[in-house]
Design an enzyme around this catalytic site. Structure first.
Site, mmCIF file in Angstrom:
data_model
loop_
_atom_site.group_PDB
_atom_site.id
_atom_site.type_symbol
_atom_site.label_atom_id
_atom_site.label_comp_id
_atom_site.label_asym_id
_atom_site.label_seq_id
_atom_site.Cartn_x
_atom_site.Cartn_y
_atom_site.Cartn_z
ATOM 1 N N ASP A 253 -5.694 3.417 -1.467
ATOM 2 C CA ASP A 253 -4.448 3.367 -2.155
ATOM 3 C C ASP A 253 -3.796 2.098 -2.121
ATOM 4 O OD1 ASP A 253 -2.455 4.025 -4.084
ATOM 5 O OD2 ASP A 253 -1.736 5.476 -2.559
ATOM 6 N N LYS A 260 1.773 -1.610 -3.849
ATOM 7 C CA LYS A 260 2.577 -1.341 -2.836
ATOM 8 C C LYS A 260 3.029 -2.481 -1.945
ATOM 9 C CE LYS A 260 0.459 3.085 -1.090
ATOM 10 N NZ LYS A 260 1.492 3.900 -1.478
ATOM 11 N N ASP A 271 -5.929 7.498 3.012
ATOM 12 C CA ASP A 271 -5.398 8.456 1.808
ATOM 13 C C ASP A 271 -6.583 9.580 1.428
ATOM 14 O OD1 ASP A 271 -3.201 9.029 0.465
ATOM 15 O OD2 ASP A 271 -3.558 7.622 -1.365
ATOM 16 N N ARG A 334 -1.520 13.173 -7.088
ATOM 17 C CA ARG A 334 -1.325 14.259 -8.053
ATOM 18 C C ARG A 334 -2.082 14.313 -9.291
ATOM 19 N NH1 ARG A 334 5.156 12.831 -8.074
ATOM 20 N NH2 ARG A 334 4.324 12.006 -6.192
HETATM 21 N N1 BES Z 1 -0.798 7.783 -0.894
HETATM 22 C C1 BES Z 1 0.688 7.888 -0.756
HETATM 23 C C2 BES Z 1 1.301 8.680 -0.056
HETATM 24 C C3 BES Z 1 1.422 8.225 1.454
HETATM 25 C C4 BES Z 1 2.500 7.222 2.012
HETATM 26 C C5 BES Z 1 0.744 8.715 2.499
HETATM 27 C C6 BES Z 1 2.684 6.924 3.075
HETATM 28 C C7 BES Z 1 0.777 8.202 3.414
HETATM 29 C C8 BES Z 1 1.516 7.345 4.053
HETATM 30 C C9 BES Z 1 0.964 8.177 -2.096
HETATM 31 O O1 BES Z 1 -0.064 8.004 -3.190
HETATM 32 C C10 BES Z 1 2.052 7.432 -2.782
HETATM 33 O O2 BES Z 1 1.991 6.157 -3.079
HETATM 34 N N2 BES Z 1 3.082 8.241 -2.977
HETATM 35 C C11 BES Z 1 4.337 7.589 -3.524
HETATM 36 C C12 BES Z 1 4.931 8.479 -4.711
HETATM 37 C C13 BES Z 1 6.057 7.860 -5.583
HETATM 38 C C14 BES Z 1 5.659 6.523 -6.349
HETATM 39 C C15 BES Z 1 6.494 8.928 -6.379
HETATM 40 C C16 BES Z 1 5.255 7.690 -2.497
HETATM 41 O O3 BES Z 1 5.399 8.300 -1.689
HETATM 42 O O4 BES Z 1 6.014 6.578 -2.388
HETATM 43 ZN ZN ZN Z 2 -2.116 7.846 -2.329
HETATM 44 MG MG MG Z 3 -0.067 5.954 -4.202
#
Ligand code: BES
Ligand code: ZN
Ligand code: MG
Length: 480
Positions: A253, A260, A271, A334
């Site tokens: 991811d 990111k 992930d 999601r």
């Molecule tokens: N894979 C990430 C969540 C994550 C973050 C897992 C850190 C493990 C460690 C997920 O896909 C993500 O990026 N979520 C975002 C959502 C936001 C854009 C609404 C997040 O948590 O920042």
């Molecule tokens: Zn993710």
């Molecule tokens: Mg993500």
């Protein structure tokens, strides 16, 4: 280290490690009277009271053999945790090798499941990419034994689940260049043959035929095409329904166009921990021949960058017909789970659904690294899950699912939007998922915090933890 339950103590151990409850020292009845009295005196002299982590070594001659003993403080039995058990045992065992007998006047300290799980936990190394001589080979062998005529010769459930948790950790620790969706599917296939459950893998074309457009959108930028993995374990042929498991399977991811920062990307091979976890749960059910049915669905893909990728502002139609406005390509989990949840509901006969996902950074802000956040429409099931977790020292917290969080994921242009901003981010993500379970009993485990340790904790070394595999196994076995 090796752990075994034996019928009778040998006459000769290199070491006898006595796990001692905090309070006045009482020698276990397994020691001879003389040796017991000697160590009672020594404990008093050295102010050894069994505080957690306290250690006292001594040796004596019992007339026939040299007896070498370590007293290991375990603290109060009502305050014992997996972490304390681990720390105390590690400290006591560190300088030892050879055959070690574990003894205690407190029976609960010798719980074979806890000890078996702990031994496997401590055995874990991920060293395949170290080209220098492996640490494992250098270590001298340590053979732990406890005496229990009833359990003798049997491998405790804790040991078996420990081995499987370590397989899950291997899948997660493997870097993304060697754990593409196709490789993950192959690994699932191999494990299904080893443990005895079925595995069916669908390619991109077949996934498109299922109408899983949302899932495909997330994977569309990757050179490594997606796979849909469906695993089935049938432990009870008479029962027509199964527990439905869904694992988030983002093999990498990067965030997509909503990219990111570099530091956050560094651990994103993890992930797919939800996927690895549900694979592990099926291995565990099959290995222990649990008379229950379970089916697991994994939508495996990569969220990276390419001209063909999905973009902020796009609208995709999920398998159940709902439209999703993509407001952030990094809220991809999601979007894949939307279709995986619909798939399991439409194509399988499930009594309840449990999804396991490294879904949000917000859950880490809320609960940290030691507690898994659980979101559910069936509170009784949460209580059962938490109960199942107690046996393994895995902790869970029931998170809010109030209606306001559902408002946050409504879109002005489509049915839903995938990202709702920062506040209550773990709950709005859960409400998004709820749109795809159609009222079925459901639990969503957000394992973003507990699945992977960036810095290492007192219990977990850096990397994958394998957490929740044991609890989900016990939940299905005992409560589902
Ligand atoms: N894979 C990430 C969540 C994550 C973050 C897992 C850190 C493990 C460690 C997920 O896909 C993500 O990026 N979520 C975002 C959502 C936001 C854009 C609404 C997040 O948590 O920042
Ligand atoms: Zn993710
Ligand atoms: Mg993500």
């Amino acid at each position: 280290m090796h752990f075994e339950i034996v019928k009778k103590a040998k006459t000769n151990y290199d070491w006898r490690v006595i796990l001692v409850e905090e309070g006045e020292f009482a020698a276990p009845s397994s020691l001879s009277e003389d040796v017991g009295a000697l160590f009672t005196k020594l404990a008093a002299k050295e102010n050894f009271s069994g505080k957690p982590g306290q250690c006292l070594r001594g040796e004596t001659w019992d007339g026939k053999t040299l007896v070498r003993i370590v007293l290991a403080g375990y603290g109060k039995k009502t305050e014992l945790t997996r972490e304390k058990r681990g720390a105390a045992l590690c400290k006591a065992l560190k300088p030892l090798h050879g055959a070690v007998l574990l003894e205690s006047a407190e029976k609960s300290f010798l719980d074979p499941d806890a000890l078996g799980a702990l031994a496997e936990h401590l055995n874990y190394r991920f060293e395949k990419y170290k080209t220098a001589k492996k640490d494992k080979e250098k270590k001298e062998a340590l053979n732990l034994e406890i005496v229990d005529p009833k359990g003798a010769g049997k491998t405790p459930e804790g040991s078996k689940l420990g081995v499987i948790s370590n397989i899950v950790r291997d899948l997660v620790n493997e870097p993304a260049n060697n754990m593409t969706p196709a490789i993950l599917a192959e690994e699932a296939e191999k494990l299904s043959k080893t443990y005895g459950f079925s595995c069916r893998v669908y390619n991109e074309k077949e996934i498109a035929k299922f109408g899983m457009t949302a899932f495909l959108a997330v994977g569309s930028a990757s050179a490594h095409p997606p796979r849909l993995i469906v695993l089935r374990y049938t432990g009870n042929k008479k029962e027509k329904t199964a527990v439905g498991l869904v694992g988030k399977g983002l093999c990498y991811d990067a965030g997509g166009l909503s990219i990111k920062p570099t530091a956050s990307m560094l651990t994103m091979k993890s992930d797919m921990t939800g996927a690895a976890t549900v694979i592990g749960v099926l291995c565990a059910l099959a290995e222990n021949k649990v008379p229950k049915n379970a089916v697991a669905v994994i939508a495996a893909c990569e969220n990276v960058i390419d001209g063909a990728g999905y973009k902020p502002g796009d609208i995709v139609t999920a398998m159940n017909g709902k439209t999703i406005e993509i407001t952030n390509t990094d809220a991809e989990g999601r979007v894949t789970l939307a279709d995986a949840l619909t798939y399991i509901r439409h194509k399988e006969n499930v009594s309840e659904i449990i999804d396991v996902a490294t879904l949000t950074g917000a859950i880490m802000v809320a609960l940290g690294e030691h507690i898994t956040g659980v979101f559910t429409n069936t509170k009784e099931n949460f209580d059962k899950l938490a109960k199942a977790g107690e046996k393994w020292g895995e902790r869970f917290w029931n998170m809010p699912m109030d209606a306001e969080f559902a408002e946050m994921v409504k879109s002005h242009i489509a049915d839903l939007k995938n990202s709702a901003g920062r506040w209550g981010g773990a709950s709005s993500a859960a409400k998004f998922l709820e749109e795809f379970v159609d009222g079925k009993p459901w639990m969503h485990l957000d394992i973003a915090g507990t699945s992977f340790s960036e810095e290492g904790t007192s219990y977990y070394p850096k990397g994958a933890t394998g957490e929740t595999v044991k609890t989900l196994y016990s939940y299905i076995k005992d409560f589902a």
